[in-house]
Design a protein around this motif. Sequence first.
Motif, PDB file in Angstrom:
ATOM      1  N   THR A  57      23.068  -9.990  22.142  1.00 59.66           N
ATOM      2  CA  THR A  57      23.243 -10.526  20.792  1.00 59.66           C
ATOM      3  C   THR A  57      24.654 -11.094  20.662  1.00 59.66           C
ATOM      4  O   THR A  57      25.528 -10.795  21.495  1.00 59.66           O
ATOM      5  N   PRO A  58      24.912 -11.915  19.643  1.00 58.03           N
ATOM      6  CA  PRO A  58      26.259 -12.485  19.476  1.00 58.03           C
ATOM      7  C   PRO A  58      27.366 -11.435  19.410  1.00 58.03           C
ATOM      8  O   PRO A  58      28.431 -11.621  20.003  1.00 58.03           O
ATOM      9  N   MET A  59      27.123 -10.322  18.692  1.00 59.26           N
ATOM     10  CA  MET A  59      28.150  -9.296  18.562  1.00 59.26           C
ATOM     11  C   MET A  59      28.550  -8.743  19.925  1.00 59.26           C
ATOM     12  O   MET A  59      29.740  -8.595  20.229  1.00 59.26           O
ATOM     13  N   TYR A  60      27.567  -8.467  20.758  1.00 56.52           N
ATOM     14  CA  TYR A  60      27.867  -7.891  22.067  1.00 56.52           C
ATOM     15  C   TYR A  60      28.323  -8.941  23.069  1.00 56.52           C
ATOM     16  O   TYR A  60      28.976  -8.602  24.062  1.00 56.52           O
ATOM     17  N   PHE A  61      28.009 -10.203  22.819  1.00 54.91           N
ATOM     18  CA  PHE A  61      28.587 -11.261  23.643  1.00 54.91           C
ATOM     19  C   PHE A  61      30.100 -11.303  23.453  1.00 54.91           C
ATOM     20  O   PHE A  61      30.863 -11.406  24.429  1.00 54.91           O
ATOM     21  N   PHE A  62      30.540 -11.223  22.196  1.00 58.05           N
ATOM     22  CA  PHE A  62      31.980 -11.201  21.930  1.00 58.05           C
ATOM     23  C   PHE A  62      32.616  -9.915  22.466  1.00 58.05           C
ATOM     24  O   PHE A  62      33.753  -9.928  22.949  1.00 58.05           O
ATOM     25  N   LEU A  63      31.898  -8.792  22.382  1.00 58.37           N
ATOM     26  CA  LEU A  63      32.416  -7.537  22.917  1.00 58.37           C
ATOM     27  C   LEU A  63      32.537  -7.610  24.433  1.00 58.37           C
ATOM     28  O   LEU A  63      33.510  -7.116  25.015  1.00 58.37           O
ATOM     29  N   TYR A  64      31.555  -8.229  25.074  1.00 64.53           N
ATOM     30  CA  TYR A  64      31.605  -8.475  26.522  1.00 64.53           C
ATOM     31  C   TYR A  64      32.850  -9.292  26.877  1.00 64.53           C
ATOM     32  O   TYR A  64      33.590  -8.958  27.817  1.00 64.53           O
ATOM     33  N   TYR A 120      33.763 -12.406  12.099  1.00 65.79           N
ATOM     34  CA  TYR A 120      32.942 -13.491  11.565  1.00 65.79           C
ATOM     35  C   TYR A 120      31.461 -13.203  11.821  1.00 65.79           C
ATOM     36  O   TYR A 120      30.605 -13.479  10.959  1.00 65.79           O
ATOM     37  N   ASP A 121      31.174 -12.620  12.985  1.00 68.54           N
ATOM     38  CA  ASP A 121      29.806 -12.207  13.286  1.00 68.54           C
ATOM     39  C   ASP A 121      29.310 -11.194  12.260  1.00 68.54           C
ATOM     40  O   ASP A 121      28.186 -11.285  11.762  1.00 68.54           O
ATOM     41  N   ARG A 122      30.146 -10.213  11.911  1.00 72.22           N
ATOM     42  CA  ARG A 122      29.757  -9.209  10.918  1.00 72.22           C
ATOM     43  C   ARG A 122      29.617  -9.838   9.524  1.00 72.22           C
ATOM     44  O   ARG A 122      28.749  -9.449   8.741  1.00 72.22           O
ATOM     45  N   TYR A 123      30.480 -10.805   9.244  1.00 64.99           N
ATOM     46  CA  TYR A 123      30.408 -11.497   7.942  1.00 64.99           C
ATOM     47  C   TYR A 123      29.072 -12.224   7.786  1.00 64.99           C
ATOM     48  O   TYR A 123      28.403 -12.113   6.745  1.00 64.99           O
ATOM     49  N   VAL A 124      28.674 -12.948   8.824  1.00 66.25           N
ATOM     50  CA  VAL A 124      27.407 -13.679   8.759  1.00 66.25           C
ATOM     51  C   VAL A 124      26.235 -12.707   8.684  1.00 66.25           C
ATOM     52  O   VAL A 124      25.284 -12.910   7.915  1.00 66.25           O
ATOM     53  N   ALA A 125      26.302 -11.610   9.467  1.00 68.04           N
ATOM     54  CA  ALA A 125      25.197 -10.645   9.493  1.00 68.04           C
ATOM     55  C   ALA A 125      25.010  -9.953   8.146  1.00 68.04           C
ATOM     56  O   ALA A 125      23.879  -9.660   7.744  1.00 68.04           O
ATOM     57  N   ILE A 126      26.091  -9.695   7.432  1.00 67.09           N
ATOM     58  CA  ILE A 126      26.010  -8.952   6.173  1.00 67.09           C
ATOM     59  C   ILE A 126      25.854  -9.877   4.977  1.00 67.09           C
ATOM     60  O   ILE A 126      25.060  -9.610   4.064  1.00 67.09           O
ATOM     61  N   CYS A 127      26.587 -10.973   4.974  1.00 64.39           N
ATOM     62  CA  CYS A 127      26.584 -11.865   3.807  1.00 64.39           C
ATOM     63  C   CYS A 127      25.499 -12.931   3.876  1.00 64.39           C
ATOM     64  O   CYS A 127      25.036 -13.409   2.834  1.00 64.39           O
ATOM     65  N   SER A 230      21.257   0.009  -2.527  1.00 66.24           N
ATOM     66  CA  SER A 230      20.926   1.233  -1.793  1.00 66.24           C
ATOM     67  C   SER A 230      22.167   1.864  -1.167  1.00 66.24           C
ATOM     68  O   SER A 230      22.913   1.174  -0.448  1.00 66.24           O
ATOM     69  N   PRO A 231      22.406   3.168  -1.380  1.00 64.42           N
ATOM     70  CA  PRO A 231      23.535   3.852  -0.708  1.00 64.42           C
ATOM     71  C   PRO A 231      23.377   3.852   0.805  1.00 64.42           C
ATOM     72  O   PRO A 231      24.365   3.741   1.538  1.00 64.42           O
ATOM     73  N   GLU A 232      22.115   3.979   1.278  1.00 61.52           N
ATOM     74  CA  GLU A 232      21.888   3.952   2.722  1.00 61.52           C
ATOM     75  C   GLU A 232      22.253   2.595   3.306  1.00 61.52           C
ATOM     76  O   GLU A 232      22.811   2.502   4.394  1.00 61.52           O
ATOM     77  N   GLY A 233      21.922   1.537   2.553  1.00 58.01           N
ATOM     78  CA  GLY A 233      22.267   0.197   3.008  1.00 58.01           C
ATOM     79  C   GLY A 233      23.770  -0.021   3.058  1.00 58.01           C
ATOM     80  O   GLY A 233      24.292  -0.654   3.974  1.00 58.01           O
ATOM     81  N   LYS A 234      24.464   0.509   2.059  1.00 64.03           N
ATOM     82  CA  LYS A 234      25.924   0.405   2.055  1.00 64.03           C
ATOM     83  C   LYS A 234      26.533   1.125   3.245  1.00 64.03           C
ATOM     84  O   LYS A 234      27.428   0.593   3.916  1.00 64.03           O
ATOM     85  N   PHE A 235      26.036   2.345   3.508  1.00 62.87           N
ATOM     86  CA  PHE A 235      26.581   3.127   4.625  1.00 62.87           C
ATOM     87  C   PHE A 235      26.325   2.430   5.956  1.00 62.87           C
ATOM     88  O   PHE A 235      27.211   2.362   6.816  1.00 62.87           O
ATOM     89  N   LYS A 236      25.110   1.885   6.136  1.00 59.71           N
ATOM     90  CA  LYS A 236      24.783   1.202   7.382  1.00 59.71           C
ATOM     91  C   LYS A 236      25.644  -0.035   7.578  1.00 59.71           C
ATOM     92  O   LYS A 236      26.122  -0.309   8.691  1.00 59.71           O
ATOM     93  N   ALA A 237      25.866  -0.775   6.494  1.00 57.95           N
ATOM     94  CA  ALA A 237      26.690  -1.984   6.587  1.00 57.95           C
ATOM     95  C   ALA A 237      28.135  -1.636   6.913  1.00 57.95           C
ATOM     96  O   ALA A 237      28.775  -2.292   7.753  1.00 57.95           O
ATOM     97  N   PHE A 238      28.660  -0.604   6.253  1.00 51.75           N
ATOM     98  CA  PHE A 238      30.028  -0.186   6.542  1.00 51.75           C
ATOM     99  C   PHE A 238      30.164   0.314   7.979  1.00 51.75           C
ATOM    100  O   PHE A 238      31.176   0.059   8.648  1.00 51.75           O
ATOM    101  N   SER A 239      29.155   1.037   8.462  1.00 50.85           N
ATOM    102  CA  SER A 239      29.232   1.613   9.807  1.00 50.85           C
ATOM    103  C   SER A 239      29.252   0.534  10.883  1.00 50.85           C
ATOM    104  O   SER A 239      29.855   0.723  11.945  1.00 50.85           O
ATOM    105  N   THR A 240      28.591  -0.611  10.624  1.00 53.69           N
ATOM    106  CA  THR A 240      28.603  -1.686  11.619  1.00 53.69           C
ATOM    107  C   THR A 240      29.978  -2.332  11.749  1.00 53.69           C
ATOM    108  O   THR A 240      30.264  -2.979  12.762  1.00 53.69           O
ATOM    109  N   CYS A 241      30.824  -2.159  10.731  1.00 52.91           N
ATOM    110  CA  CYS A 241      32.172  -2.743  10.758  1.00 52.91           C
ATOM    111  C   CYS A 241      33.236  -1.739  11.182  1.00 52.91           C
ATOM    112  O   CYS A 241      34.392  -2.127  11.416  1.00 52.91           O
ATOM    113  N   GLY A 242      32.850  -0.444  11.266  1.00 57.02           N
ATOM    114  CA  GLY A 242      33.851   0.586  11.511  1.00 57.02           C
ATOM    115  C   GLY A 242      34.578   0.436  12.828  1.00 57.02           C
ATOM    116  O   GLY A 242      35.806   0.571  12.899  1.00 57.02           O
ATOM    117  N   SER A 243      33.827   0.153  13.913  1.00 54.03           N
ATOM    118  CA  SER A 243      34.447   0.029  15.231  1.00 54.03           C
ATOM    119  C   SER A 243      35.430  -1.134  15.268  1.00 54.03           C
ATOM    120  O   SER A 243      36.563  -1.000  15.757  1.00 54.03           O
TER     121      SER A 243
END
Length: 312
Positions: A57-64, A120-127, A230-243
Amino acid sequence: MEAKNKTAISEFFLLGLMDNLELQPLIFSLFLSMYLVTIQGNLLMILAVSFDSHLHTPMYFFLYSLSLNDICLNTTTAPKMLVSIQTQDHSITQRGCLAQIYLVLVFSGLETCLLAAMVYDRYVAICHPLRYAVILNICMCVSLTLFFLFISITDGVLHSLMMLSLSFCTELRIPHFFCEFAQVIRLTCSDTLVGNIVIYIEVCILGGVPAFGIILSYIHIVSSILRMPSPEGKFKAFSTCGSHLSVVTLLYGTGFGVYISSAVTDSMQKVAMASVMYSAVSQMVNPFIYSLRKSDMRAALWKLIARIASLL
């Protein structure tokens, strides 16, 4: 002090982190361990992303790309330092110093740009989740990475050409463990005004612009997350940006710490010790931050380790 012509310069001397000979074996062991952990950790990340189709995926391409860049950046400085400690030969040729300056600028500049691309990848994925696959396809990711690499290479070439035009004084000792452009500039007998302007421009372009993009993206991300019902949705979205947020905080926080330490202390070797954080520690801990906080990466790593163990 009488200046020498730049063609007469044959070598510089890297003073390292400290002069205490009794501590050199400890420093050698510490940096060797850090270097090996950096190579192993980032190499595992590269292999995990390569062999697990779920991570294509794009996120892991940049991580690679970030992991590959971290290996290159650490390899530019660490081996020379380890050899210098082991042999007690702290000299480095003019060409070797020029190569270090060029490579450090290229890989450090590329690192900040890749971190901006990841947010930017996280921005597009969330927004803009419905347009994610259209905006960030593989061609876009490769094009962005190549563009960032071109900008970093151009920056490195300009700095290298500038160094070739400088004349140096008889004092050629660099109070650092690698040839940092800002430290080398201090040794010149030429007018340093242009060099200092170039340094500030470089910091603004390859440091300030990505930082501004990261801050702006996170403002939009947080705004979008807070509007989620949704609180679960908020937590999941925040967790994807934590790293990513942890890595960005570490890199820019340590870089800012080096700037502060250089402003409040006259000891250049203390500044060199502080710069270890952004030039070595950051690259070492990045794989741990991403692997510990992402379940899909942990799963891919366990699969990779199991596959390697089955081949032994």
